[in-house]
Enzyme design. Structure first.
Site, PDB file in Angstrom:
ATOM      1  N   ASP A 122       0.819  -1.214   0.000  1.00  0.00           N
ATOM      2  CA  ASP A 122       0.000   0.000   0.000  1.00  0.00           C
ATOM      3  C   ASP A 122       0.854   1.266   0.000  1.00  0.00           C
ATOM      4  O   ASP A 122       2.028   1.250   0.397  1.00  0.00           O
ATOM      5  CB  ASP A 122      -0.892   0.036   1.243  1.00  0.00           C
ATOM      6  CG  ASP A 122      -2.004  -1.000   1.205  1.00  0.00           C
ATOM      7  OD1 ASP A 122      -2.027  -1.815   0.269  1.00  0.00           O
ATOM      8  OD2 ASP A 122      -2.841  -0.985   2.123  1.00  0.00           O
ATOM      9  N   ASP A 123       0.221   2.356  -0.408  1.00  0.00           N
ATOM     10  CA  ASP A 123       0.696   3.737  -0.254  1.00  0.00           C
ATOM     11  C   ASP A 123       1.719   4.192  -1.275  1.00  0.00           C
ATOM     12  O   ASP A 123       2.132   5.357  -1.245  1.00  0.00           O
ATOM     13  CB  ASP A 123       1.276   3.985   1.150  1.00  0.00           C
ATOM     14  CG  ASP A 123       0.231   3.851   2.246  1.00  0.00           C
ATOM     15  OD1 ASP A 123      -0.949   3.639   1.907  1.00  0.00           O
ATOM     16  OD2 ASP A 123       0.602   3.945   3.437  1.00  0.00           O
ATOM     17  N   HIS A 142      -6.073   2.932  -3.969  1.00  0.00           N
ATOM     18  CA  HIS A 142      -5.976   3.119  -2.510  1.00  0.00           C
ATOM     19  C   HIS A 142      -6.333   4.556  -2.118  1.00  0.00           C
ATOM     20  O   HIS A 142      -5.884   5.040  -1.084  1.00  0.00           O
ATOM     21  CB  HIS A 142      -4.555   2.766  -2.048  1.00  0.00           C
ATOM     22  CG  HIS A 142      -4.421   2.552  -0.578  1.00  0.00           C
ATOM     23  ND1 HIS A 142      -5.322   1.825   0.167  1.00  0.00           N
ATOM     24  CD2 HIS A 142      -3.469   2.975   0.318  1.00  0.00           C
ATOM     25  CE1 HIS A 142      -4.936   1.801   1.433  1.00  0.00           C
ATOM     26  NE2 HIS A 142      -3.817   2.501   1.547  1.00  0.00           N
ATOM     27  N   HIS A 187      -5.082   9.160   0.893  1.00  0.00           N
ATOM     28  CA  HIS A 187      -5.157   8.354   2.110  1.00  0.00           C
ATOM     29  C   HIS A 187      -6.037   8.921   3.235  1.00  0.00           C
ATOM     30  O   HIS A 187      -5.701   8.772   4.416  1.00  0.00           O
ATOM     31  CB  HIS A 187      -3.751   8.086   2.652  1.00  0.00           C
ATOM     32  CG  HIS A 187      -3.637   6.761   3.344  1.00  0.00           C
ATOM     33  ND1 HIS A 187      -4.017   6.559   4.652  1.00  0.00           N
ATOM     34  CD2 HIS A 187      -3.179   5.569   2.905  1.00  0.00           C
ATOM     35  CE1 HIS A 187      -3.789   5.301   5.006  1.00  0.00           C
ATOM     36  NE2 HIS A 187      -3.279   4.665   3.948  1.00  0.00           N
ATOM     37  N   HIS A 238       3.809  -2.191   3.086  1.00  0.00           N
ATOM     38  CA  HIS A 238       3.857  -0.862   2.485  1.00  0.00           C
ATOM     39  C   HIS A 238       5.177  -0.711   1.740  1.00  0.00           C
ATOM     40  O   HIS A 238       6.233  -1.096   2.255  1.00  0.00           O
ATOM     41  CB  HIS A 238       3.721   0.220   3.562  1.00  0.00           C
ATOM     42  CG  HIS A 238       2.423   0.148   4.310  1.00  0.00           C
ATOM     43  ND1 HIS A 238       2.205  -0.774   5.313  1.00  0.00           N
ATOM     44  CD2 HIS A 238       1.270   0.858   4.172  1.00  0.00           C
ATOM     45  CE1 HIS A 238       0.970  -0.618   5.783  1.00  0.00           C
ATOM     46  NE2 HIS A 238       0.385   0.350   5.110  1.00  0.00           N
TER      47      HIS A 238
END
Length: 468
Positions: A279-280, A330, A334, A422
């Protein structure tokens, strides 16, 4: 006293007699009896260019009502009239064989699509003879310029493998609908569907719509597929957006297949699989390091990206796809989506979709909401996207210790699990390299989320179980 003009009186009486006679004939033609059928015309409210012709026979024991469109296209109109009359003839034959018992036939139609190039008409039939009820649907598509009924072979180039592509897509779509009562025996992968399975279709502006029936099912499954998937096989006249745009309003299906099904040729469903997700990102160096480690061990992973970062590193996303990995949405930057207004939720999802499409030419069909936070408002703006969460979270964003991250993941690694990490931290990227090698050495196949779902479905259909 004026002299009576007998000539004018005679003409008046003659005209009156003729009018009464004409009225009598009209009344007689509209009267319902056991021997006469009334044919009435009205205008189709959806498509003013078409009229509706309805054949009606009012008979309490054997009546019927059957309608068809009149398109003022001679050959098509003849074919539609022939179809209607045959249905009526077949029904009356059955009714007479029943010794005149109470029966009925109701045949209606809907124009599903009407463009410069084609028209698609769906006939719905309800019939009851001797207490036996039958219902069914017949769908016909005609080419307007040639006025000929179309089959699937007519719209694709003969030297292309379009049937295999269609079979794979239909197999994939129907396996997702088992809740609707589709049995596994109908959709075995090795049983490729034939051309006849696809002869009920519509050609829309940007999509092909197939109305598919499986062999032992009366239910029709509507499957919409983007024309782009057939850009090398669909003939130009049916590929054209201008020629195939609806004359009134282009209907948009809720679900459109925009990607070819995942082909798991390299994956053995009888062996262990696990899905690494990151993620991210993307990150210009850490993500690239993870991609190199995956490639080294023939592994794939799924990267849930932030739109705000995608715009700066499009080349990283391109490399992801080139090497068989998967990209998911995603959000843009965020936030916890459940705390946002509907407009802001939509903005977070759509801006990221647009950023990924600009970078790669494709849009994600997976979404992972930040923090895993999701509710009805969030789901509303995900359309056909699938929400993907996780099974194992080593909290690498907090731990920032390579050894601890590796130990946490490996202690909880099991077949079919989804690992959350991540790709924006150096410690995570370093840990990922060791995790990828250890999983590979333990016999795991490293797969994307979509590949994992495909393996699970293949195992279910083949009766494969994995014991660890």
């Amino acid at each position: 006293m004026r002299k009576l003009n007998y000539k004018k009186v005679f003409i008046f009486l003659f005209c009156l007699t003729a009018a009464v006679g004409t009225l009598g004939l009209a009344i007689k033609s509209l009267a319902f009896d056991k021997k006469r059928t009334v044919s009435a015309y009205t205008t189709d409210k959806n498509y003013p260019e078409a009229d509706i012709q309805t054949y009606v026979k009012d008979n309490t024991k054997g009546g019927y009502s059957a309608s068809r469109p009149v398109l003022h296209l001679e050959n098509i109109d003849k074919q539609l009239e022939s179809y209607i009359k045959k249905e009526i003839k077949d029904y009356e034959k059955k009714w007479k064989a029943s010794d005149g018992k109470a029966s009925e036939l109701n045949l209606t139609y809907t124009i599903l699509h009407f463009s410069k190039q084609t028209i698609t008409i769906s006939f719905d039939k309800y019939e009851q003879v001797e207490g036996k009820k039958q219902s069914g649907t017949q769908i016909f598509t005609y080419d307007i310029p040639s006025q000929q009924k179309l089959s699937i072979e007519d719209i694709f180039a003969t030297d292309t493998d379009y049937l295999s592509v269609l079979s794979d897509i239909v197999f994939e779509e129907l396996t997702q609908k088992e809740e609707e009562g589709i049995s596994n025996s109908l959709i075995k992968k090795e049983n490729k569907l034939k051309a006849a399975n696809f002869n009920s279709f519509s050609v829309f502006k940007n999509t092909l719509i197939f109305y598919v029936k499986t062999d032992d099912s009366t239910k029709t499954h509507t499957i919409a597929i983007k024309k782009d998937l057939f850009k090398d096989s669909l003939l130009d006249s049916y590929q054209s957006q201008d020629l195939n745009e609806d004359r009134v309003k282009e209907w948009q299906p809720k679900h459109i297949v925009a990607k070819l099904p995942v082909q798991n040729e390299w994956i053995d469903p009888s062996k262990k699989v696990i899905a690494l997700t990151f993620d991210d990102g993307p990150h210009p160096s850490h993500t690239m390091s993870i991609l190199e480690d995956l490639k080294k061990f023939d592994g794939h992973a799924t990267f849930f990206v932030l739109g705000s970062r995608v715009q700066h590193y499009p080349e990283v996303l391109q490399k992801m796809l080139q090497e068989g990995n998967e990209i998911g949405n995603h959000s843009w930057d965020h936030p916890q989506l459940t705390r946002l207004s509907k407009n802001k939720i939509e903005d977070q999802i759509e801006k990221t979709q647009d950023a990924v499409k600009k970078a790669t030419g494709t849009e994600p069909n997976l979404v992972r909401p930040p923090y895993g936070a999701i509710n009805h408002n969030v789901r509303e703006f995900m359309e056909d996207m699938k929400v993907s969460l996780w099974d194992v979270d080593p909290e690498d964003w907090k731990e920032r210790n390579e050894k601890k991250i590796v130990n946490k993941v490996m202690s909880k690694a099991k077949d079919g699990r989804v690992i959350l990490m991540h790709d924006i931290y150096q410690t995570s990227a370093q840990a990922a390299g060791k995790i990828i090698k250890q999983l590979h050495d333990q016999g795991y196949q490293l797969v994307t989320i979509s590949e994992l779902e495909k393996v699970k479905k293949d195992r279910e259909l083949s009766g494969i179980t994995i014991s660890e």
